[in-house]
Design an enzyme around this catalytic site. Structure first.
Site, PDB file in Angstrom:
ATOM      1  N   LYS A 213     -23.476  -1.209  21.033  1.00 25.52           N
ATOM      2  CA  LYS A 213     -22.380  -2.134  20.317  1.00 25.52           C
ATOM      3  C   LYS A 213     -21.314  -0.295  20.378  1.00 25.52           C
ATOM      4  CE  LYS A 213     -20.241  -0.938  15.582  1.00 25.52           C
ATOM      5  NZ  LYS A 213     -21.556  -1.235  14.004  1.00 25.52           N
ATOM      6  N   LYS A 266     -21.387  -6.432  21.825  1.00 23.59           N
ATOM      7  CA  LYS A 266     -20.250  -5.736  20.091  1.00 23.59           C
ATOM      8  C   LYS A 266     -19.473  -4.983  20.428  1.00 23.59           C
ATOM      9  CE  LYS A 266     -19.098  -4.744  15.812  1.00 23.59           C
ATOM     10  NZ  LYS A 266     -19.077  -4.888  14.158  1.00 23.59           N
TER      11      LYS A 266
END
Ligand SMILES: [Zn+2]
Length: 341
Positions: A213, A266
């Site tokens: 992330k 992400k």
């Protein structure tokens, strides 16, 4: 004014030599469909839902047209709409009644996420319900864990945050979540959550880890949706530097070792190379999060008539799958799935 012209003469020798013609495979829609390499299915998509306490009104998120802060009953309606369109998984985010320094509202068994998990499972037992595990929506400072002060510098303390993440995950699992999805980027959180779930006799509950992330500007609209903007500083001491792919692989390796059932990259669109690397390197399902900013850019440009929104949506989701994602978490999920019905 258009000029008339006579077609150029064909060089017959050159024409005889041109035997490989890839355009043959693109001639009709029927042929194109036959040779299409990547197809996004409704079942590949995970639909994120924001759930607010029942006393609050249902509100459309200004920067994300078509996306709402839902009360529990509306979250159930949204889940049903998704299911009817062929989407088989939702990912829940909660906005609590109250916030404090440690995000204690997140493990309230009557919290919005816990209530929505129970309600969706009751109405749609075949829907896979996932719950995002993080503290930023639940803390008054908006960071993803416990804040400590090191000689005047405030930062999120890794090890103090782990037991709280585990507590939150156990609470969502006890409400009936099929998967918990830690998104905080603390070191060791997957192992801590796995241990806690197994210790509470919930070995069947899976972990979809937000493994790579990145600290991204593409999260802007989400912070409006989840009311989770940090009140000071930023998240760069725990989320990853957008420049680093080797570090992303190391993060994924650690999550795999710690017991993640699925790994995630992400955002998606600026990180297709990371998705590809994940696919080549690991055997687990790879999820990619087509984040709020990616969604809002499509909606904003389409609203202005600058792009064909549904076409660009399809192209984006296809590119994420082509890069190697098995699953795509996307606010477009229902719109895309309904278009395919
Ligand atoms: Zn967070």
């Amino acid at each position: 004014m258009t000029k008339t012209f006579s077609p150029p003469t064909i060089d017959t020798a050159a024409r005889a030599a041109l035997t490989r013609r890839p355009r043959r495979l693109r001639r009709t829609e029927g042929i194109r469909a036959l040779v299409r390499e990547t197809v996004v299915r409704a079942e590949d998509l995970i639909y994120p839902l924001f759930v607010v306490p029942n006393e609050r009104p249902r509100v459309e998120i200004k920067s994300m047209p078509g996306v709402y802060q839902n009360r529990v009953r509306e979250a159930v309606d949204e889940a049903r709409r998704a299911f009817d369109a062929g989407v088989r998984a939702v990912l829940l985010f909660g906005l609590p009644d109250y916030k404090d320094g440690i995000g204690s509202a997140s493990w309230d068994p009557t919290g919005p996420v816990q209530s929505a998990i129970e309600a969706i499972k009751r109405v749609l037992p075949d829907m896979t319900v996932m719950a995002a595990v993080c503290h930023c929506e639940y803390t008054d400072h908006g960071h993803c864990g416990v804040i400590v002060d090191h000689n005047g510098v405030k930062d999120v303390d890794n090890d103090q945050t782990l037991p709280l993440l585990a507590k939150q995950a156990v609470s969502f699992a006890a409400a009936g979540a099929d998967f918990v999805a830690p998104s905080d980027m603390m070191d060791g959180r997957v192992a801590a959550i796995r241990r806690a779930l197994d210790g509470r006799d919930m070995p069947e509950v899976g972990i979809m880890a937000y493994s790579a992330k990145f600290a991204s500007g593409f999260y802007g609209p989400f912070r409006e949706a989840a009311e989770s903007a940090p009140q000071f500083g930023d998240r760069r001491s725990y989320q990853m530097d957008p420049a680093n792919i080797r570090e992303a692989i190391r993060e994924m390796e650690l999550d795999v070792d710690e017991g993640a059932d699925m790994i995630m990259v992400k955002p998606a669109l600026s990180y297709l190379d990371v998705i590809r690397a994940a696919r080549e390197r690991f055997e687990l399902p790879v999820a990619a999060y087509n984040v709020s900013g990616e969604y809002s850019m499509v909606k904003a440009a389409a609203e202005r008539g600058w792009i064909d929104g549904p076409r660009v949506m399809g192209e984006i989701l296809t590119s994420i799958k082509r890069a190697g994602a098995d699953l795509i978490i996307t606010y477009h999920a229902v719109e895309f799935a309904e278009k395919m019905l």
